[in-house]
Enzyme design. Structure first.
Site, PDB file in Angstrom:
ATOM      1  N   GLU A   1       1.037  -1.262  -0.040  1.00 32.64           N
ATOM      2  CA  GLU A   1      -0.083  -0.138  -0.073  1.00 32.64           C
ATOM      3  C   GLU A   1       0.923   1.222   0.208  1.00 32.64           C
ATOM      4  O   GLU A   1       0.730   2.014   0.852  1.00 32.64           O
ATOM      5  CB  GLU A   1      -0.881   0.189   1.210  1.00 32.64           C
ATOM      6  CG  GLU A   1      -2.000  -1.142   1.379  1.00 32.64           C
ATOM      7  CD  GLU A   1      -2.987  -0.887   2.323  1.00 32.64           C
ATOM      8  OE1 GLU A   1      -3.057  -0.067   3.028  1.00 32.64           O
ATOM      9  OE2 GLU A   1      -4.039  -1.794   2.408  1.00 32.64           O
TER      10      GLU A   1
ATOM     11  N   GLU B   1      -5.330  -8.661   1.248  1.00 33.00           N
ATOM     12  CA  GLU B   1      -5.912  -8.337   2.332  1.00 33.00           C
ATOM     13  C   GLU B   1      -7.507  -8.128   2.193  1.00 33.00           C
ATOM     14  O   GLU B   1      -7.801  -7.300   1.332  1.00 33.00           O
ATOM     15  CB  GLU B   1      -5.285  -7.012   3.041  1.00 33.00           C
ATOM     16  CG  GLU B   1      -4.060  -7.186   3.794  1.00 33.00           C
ATOM     17  CD  GLU B   1      -3.454  -5.808   4.304  1.00 33.00           C
ATOM     18  OE1 GLU B   1      -4.014  -4.887   4.769  1.00 33.00           O
ATOM     19  OE2 GLU B   1      -2.055  -5.743   4.354  1.00 33.00           O
TER      20      GLU B   1
HETATM   21  C1  FCB Z   1      -4.359  -2.067   5.561  1.00 29.32           C
HETATM   22  C2  FCB Z   1      -2.922  -2.482   6.183  1.00 29.32           C
HETATM   23  C3  FCB Z   1      -3.148  -3.445   7.077  1.00 29.32           C
HETATM   24  C4  FCB Z   1      -4.156  -3.071   8.313  1.00 29.32           C
HETATM   25  C5  FCB Z   1      -5.355  -2.933   7.548  1.00 29.32           C
HETATM   26  C6  FCB Z   1      -6.651  -2.818   8.413  1.00 29.32           C
HETATM   27  O1  FCB Z   1      -4.192  -0.730   5.158  1.00 29.32           O
HETATM   28  O2  FCB Z   1      -2.309  -2.776   5.137  1.00 29.32           O
HETATM   29  O3  FCB Z   1      -1.780  -3.246   7.950  1.00 29.32           O
HETATM   30  O4  FCB Z   1      -3.932  -2.095   9.058  1.00 29.32           O
HETATM   31  O5  FCB Z   1      -5.529  -2.057   6.602  1.00 29.32           O
END
Ligand code: FCB
Length: 455
Positions: free
Chosen positions: A164, A362
């Site tokens: 990110e 994620e």
């Molecule tokens: C993302 C991050 C991760 C976590 C989630 C909720 O942006 O990559 O580390 O904090 O959000």
């Protein structure tokens, strides 16, 4: 697990600073997150990640739990300051040995390790030299990535350079909510360039070594919608889509920056002087990781003036855009739940790179969990969130999209950056006093799903 290919990767994700603790052990140097969390007023509940989940000492138990959930993959991150305490110079063998232990424990449990090289813990010494606003950091990242890949590339075959970069640039240097907590206005967009350059340089250097691995990048992409059919709201959506999605996807996958976004932020000239870097930034990758959480519905400012550069913001050149509440259900983070937005972002990548394998690296939800009777955690809302998003994966596959895996965020509750320990995302509950782990209902649901007792 019906309708999923047998080689689909199912896993959970974590990040070093959020779980490891042991910040002063075995030669680890300070990172920007150590400095930031120890600065009063930065973290909602005034906590720090010095101990976190104590994963540095409990990694074997944690990987065992992941394997017992039926998962075949684990995405974790490597803390740069464990490998090079000041971000430069020789590697620290003890730091490398820790990540080798993690990877080997995965393999022993039938779990494929996916390593992220940068999930935000920049060595503090590099921040002192300008951090991601300084081009040199990209070269330091290349050296760190190449050395780590060379040392561990026999046991880790899948590597993600950055997690990110939007957050690193715009939360780190834009609104200052994340480390290093700087607010430099439109210059924050220059950090994007240095991060992407670091990614490209790292991919080239890793390919040039003796290891042969799959190399990728993880972006947080958003499905973006205008709040109305008005031209002004359409322009708001163009700007937010530009800053969150196109600013990253276009240089990496199309060898070009979106001119409109650079125009809005007034940084065209600076970028034009560096256009030669695009060749490096667009070095071919083997997969793209998407972190997907939510959709944004956006509206133009009422007076039509989009920009006020004096406001610390994640949207250089478009600081005054409003995010609209559509009334959709939200998680504890206030993030609206839109599973179909996950298909939008997969399509966004696919249309730019039709051959490129895609992973959801994620996806998850925060809710205020409590330990209930007989040591159970009844997180029905999170379970349902996962069910909806797993179903969106199924739909993406049915559309013929090249989705290769899905990683839940997160394996276990952890230090949620600016929220500290006040937000829980885990499939596993962590009691921070005792470090006891308890698998939540959502984790048990995954286990049943992955072992085929539910469909
Ligand atoms: C993302 C991050 C991760 C976590 C989630 C909720 O942006 O990559 O580390 O904090 O959000």
């Amino acid at each position: 697990m019906s309708n999923f290919p047998s080689d689909f990767r199912w896993g959970a994700a974590t990040a070093s600073y959020q779980i490891e603790g042991a910040v002063n052990e075995d030669g680890r140097g300070p990172s920007i997150w150590d400095t930031f969390t120890h600065t009063p007023g930065t973290i909602a509940d005034a906590t720090v990640g010095d101990v976190a989940d104590d994963h540095y000492h409990r990694y074997a138990e944690d990987i065992q739990i992941l394997a017992d959930l039926g998962m075949n993959s684990y995405r974790f991150s490597i803390a740069w300051p464990r490998i090079q305490s000041t971000g430069t110079g020789p590697v620290n063998e003890k730091g490398l040995a820790f990540y080798r232990r993690i990877a080997e424990t995965c393999v022993e449990n039938g779990v494929t390790p996916y390593a992220t090289l940068y999930h935000w813990d920049l060595p503090q010494a590099l921040e002192d030299a300008g951090g991601w606003l300084n081009r040199d950091t990209a070269e330091r990242f290349r050296d760190y990535a190449a050395a780590t890949h060379e040392a561990l590339g026999d046991v880790i075959m899948s590597w993600i350079t950055l997690n990110e970069p939007w957050c690193s640039a715009f939360l780190g240097y834009g609104n200052g909510m994340h480390a290093p907590g700087k607010t430099v206005g439109s210059d924050s967009i220059k950090a994007v360039h240095h991060l992407l350059l670091g990614h490209g340089l790292a991919v080239q250097a890793m390919r040039g070594g003796s290891r042969h691995s799959a190399l990728g990048l993880t972006l947080n992409l958003y499905s973006v919608r205008p709040a109305s059919r008005s031209e002004a709201d359409a322009d708001a959506a163009r700007r937010i889509d530009g800053l969150s999605n196109r600013l990253f996807l276009d240089p990496v996958l199309r060898n070009e920056y979106p001119e409109d976004v650079l125009d809005d932020a007034g940084v065209n000239e600076w970028f034009a002087e560096r256009s030669d870097d695009l060749q490096t930034i667009s070095t071919p990758i083997d997969f793209l990781g998407i972190n997907y959480y939510s959709r944004h519905t956006v509206a133009a400012p009422e007076d039509g003036v989009f920009s006020d550069p004096s406001i610390p913001s994640t949207s250089p050149g478009s600081e005054l855009i409003r995010v609209v509440d559509t009334g959709a259900p939200k998680t504890q983070m206030g993030w609206e739940i839109h599973p179909d937005g996950m298909i939008d972002v997969i399509e966004m990548v696919h249309e730019r790179a039709p051959q490129l394998p895609i992973y959801i690296t994620e996806n998850g939800a925060a809710y205020p969990d409590k330990i209930g009777p007989e040591d159970s955690v009844d997180d029905e809302e999170r379970r349902h969130y996962f069910e909806l998003h797993v179903d969106a994966c199924r739909q993406a596959l049915a559309k013929g999209l090249p989705l290769k895996g899905y990683f839940a965020w997160s394996l276990m509750d952890n230090f949620e950056w600016a929220y500290g320990f006040s937000r829980r995302f885990g499939l596993v509950y962590v009691d921070y006093e005792t470090q006891k782990r308890t698998v939540k209902k959502s984790g048990l649901w995954f286990r049943d799903f992955l072992t085929d007792s539910v469909t």
